[in-house]
Design a protein around this motif. Structure first.
Motif, PDB file in Angstrom:
ATOM      1  N   SER A   1       0.969  -1.344  -0.012  1.00  0.00           N
ATOM      2  CA  SER A   1       0.020   0.031  -0.067  1.00  0.00           C
ATOM      3  C   SER A   1       0.967   1.129  -0.044  1.00  0.00           C
ATOM      4  CB  SER A   1      -0.895  -0.027   1.113  1.00  0.00           C
ATOM      5  OG  SER A   1      -1.942  -1.076   1.206  1.00  0.00           O
ATOM      6  N   MET A   2       2.018   1.096   0.807  1.00  0.00           N
ATOM      7  CA  MET A   2       3.001   2.400   0.799  1.00  0.00           C
ATOM      8  C   MET A   2       3.667   2.586  -0.419  1.00  0.00           C
ATOM      9  SD  MET A   2       4.312   2.210   4.597  1.00  0.00           S
ATOM     10  CE  MET A   2       5.175   3.877   4.555  1.00  0.00           C
ATOM     11  N   ALA A   3       4.218   1.371  -1.138  1.00  0.00           N
ATOM     12  CA  ALA A   3       4.983   1.423  -2.284  1.00  0.00           C
ATOM     13  C   ALA A   3       3.757   2.127  -3.333  1.00  0.00           C
ATOM     14  CB  ALA A   3       5.315   0.161  -2.904  1.00  0.00           C
ATOM     15  N   PHE A   4       2.458   1.447  -3.472  1.00  0.00           N
ATOM     16  CA  PHE A   4       1.382   1.921  -4.470  1.00  0.00           C
ATOM     17  C   PHE A   4       1.453   3.441  -4.380  1.00  0.00           C
ATOM     18  CE2 PHE A   4      -2.904   2.508  -5.724  1.00  0.00           C
ATOM     19  CZ  PHE A   4      -2.579   2.103  -7.062  1.00  0.00           C
ATOM     20  N   SER A   5       1.150   3.889  -3.163  1.00  0.00           N
ATOM     21  CA  SER A   5       1.095   5.438  -2.919  1.00  0.00           C
ATOM     22  C   SER A   5       2.094   6.083  -3.370  1.00  0.00           C
ATOM     23  CB  SER A   5       0.820   5.588  -1.322  1.00  0.00           C
ATOM     24  OG  SER A   5       0.532   6.823  -0.975  1.00  0.00           O
ATOM     25  N   MET A   6       3.350   5.622  -2.995  1.00  0.00           N
ATOM     26  CA  MET A   6       4.727   6.461  -3.516  1.00  0.00           C
ATOM     27  C   MET A   6       4.639   6.752  -4.904  1.00  0.00           C
ATOM     28  SD  MET A   6       8.590   5.432  -3.237  1.00  0.00           S
ATOM     29  CE  MET A   6       8.371   4.296  -4.634  1.00  0.00           C
ATOM     30  N   LEU A   7       4.337   5.688  -5.577  1.00  0.00           N
ATOM     31  CA  LEU A   7       4.245   5.585  -7.265  1.00  0.00           C
ATOM     32  C   LEU A   7       3.144   6.388  -7.742  1.00  0.00           C
ATOM     33  CD1 LEU A   7       5.325   1.743  -7.727  1.00  0.00           C
ATOM     34  CD2 LEU A   7       6.617   3.899  -8.056  1.00  0.00           C
ATOM     35  N   LEU A   8       2.040   6.322  -7.041  1.00  0.00           N
ATOM     36  CA  LEU A   8       0.926   7.298  -7.322  1.00  0.00           C
ATOM     37  C   LEU A   8       1.497   8.663  -7.308  1.00  0.00           C
ATOM     38  CD1 LEU A   8      -2.135   5.863  -5.721  1.00  0.00           C
ATOM     39  CD2 LEU A   8      -1.654   5.820  -8.112  1.00  0.00           C
ATOM     40  N   GLY A   9       2.231   9.271  -6.302  1.00  0.00           N
ATOM     41  CA  GLY A   9       2.796  10.433  -6.024  1.00  0.00           C
ATOM     42  C   GLY A   9       3.572  10.795  -7.157  1.00  0.00           C
TER      43      GLY A   9
ATOM     44  N   PHE B   1      -0.482  11.837  -8.698  1.00  0.00           N
ATOM     45  CA  PHE B   1      -1.959  11.285  -8.467  1.00  0.00           C
ATOM     46  C   PHE B   1      -1.747  10.991  -6.841  1.00  0.00           C
ATOM     47  CE2 PHE B   1      -1.696   9.775 -12.817  1.00  0.00           C
ATOM     48  CZ  PHE B   1      -2.848  10.369 -13.192  1.00  0.00           C
ATOM     49  N   THR B   2      -2.987  11.169  -6.180  1.00  0.00           N
ATOM     50  CA  THR B   2      -3.083  11.087  -4.910  1.00  0.00           C
ATOM     51  C   THR B   2      -4.420  10.243  -4.420  1.00  0.00           C
ATOM     52  OG1 THR B   2      -2.086  13.046  -4.148  1.00  0.00           O
ATOM     53  CG2 THR B   2      -3.340  11.842  -2.148  1.00  0.00           C
ATOM     54  N   ALA B   3      -4.475   8.896  -3.846  1.00  0.00           N
ATOM     55  CA  ALA B   3      -5.327   8.096  -3.704  1.00  0.00           C
ATOM     56  C   ALA B   3      -6.139   8.854  -2.572  1.00  0.00           C
ATOM     57  CB  ALA B   3      -4.845   6.924  -3.278  1.00  0.00           C
ATOM     58  N   THR B   4      -7.398   8.746  -2.462  1.00  0.00           N
ATOM     59  CA  THR B   4      -8.193   9.041  -1.290  1.00  0.00           C
ATOM     60  C   THR B   4      -8.738   7.658  -0.554  1.00  0.00           C
ATOM     61  OG1 THR B   4     -10.196   8.674  -2.744  1.00  0.00           O
ATOM     62  CG2 THR B   4      -9.525  10.920  -2.712  1.00  0.00           C
ATOM     63  N   SER B   5      -8.163   6.485  -1.117  1.00  0.00           N
ATOM     64  CA  SER B   5      -8.516   5.310  -0.332  1.00  0.00           C
ATOM     65  C   SER B   5      -7.549   4.234  -0.926  1.00  0.00           C
ATOM     66  CB  SER B   5      -9.687   4.972  -0.137  1.00  0.00           C
ATOM     67  OG  SER B   5      -9.800   3.626   0.218  1.00  0.00           O
TER      68      SER B   5
END
Length: 143
Positions: free
Chosen positions: A59-67, A71-75
């Motif tokens: 989840s953290m790696a996915f959030s980093m790559l989105l950033g 992009f920023t996930a809301t969930s």
């Protein structure tokens, strides 16, 4: 950076029991045993802890790559299902299935899938089985 956890075990495999603790104190002498690993007893087990670690790491790696992609996930909700199977030479973790559900405003499905795949491959826990494993073993006498 190094993090640590510890386990203490007493007794034989089926009737024995143990506790697991983490450096942070989040787990503090949490019980585990044969019944929590191979049956439905209360407590935790190594595979459950690997699943929690993998889901959190992914989840953290996915959030980093989105950033990195703007992009920023809301969930982001990730479930990791760890398979422990009996093989001819004993038990082994044979697979981990990650189930990701995320809400990312403005992100298309193809890019979402690409980023999720990169997170799966790049997450440090995903790389765990490829890691070097070292051991220091000490036999102690009863005190």
């Amino acid at each position: 950076m190094k993090k640590s956890a510890s386990a203490h075990w007493e007794g034989n495999l089926k009737e024995g029991n143990g506790t697991i603790s983490t450096e942070s104190g989040v787990l503090d002498h949490s019980p585990y045993g044969f019944n929590t690993r191979f049956e439905d007893g209360p407590g935790t087990n190594p595979e459950e802890l690997i699943g929690a670690a993998h889901a959190g790491c992914f989840s953290m790696a996915f959030s980093m790559l989105l950033g990195e992609a703007g992009f920023t996930a809301t969930s982001i909700a990730t479930k990791a299902e760890v398979s422990l199977e009996k093989l001819s030479d004993g038990f082994a973790v044979t697979a981990v299935h990650l189930d990701l559900q995320a809400h990312v405003p403005g992100l298309g499905k193809d890019q979402f899938n690409d980023i999720a795949e990169k997170a799966k491959l790049g997450c440090p826990i995903s790389k765990l089985l490829k890691a070097e494993i070292t051991l220091e073993a000490y036999l102690t006498e009863d005190v």
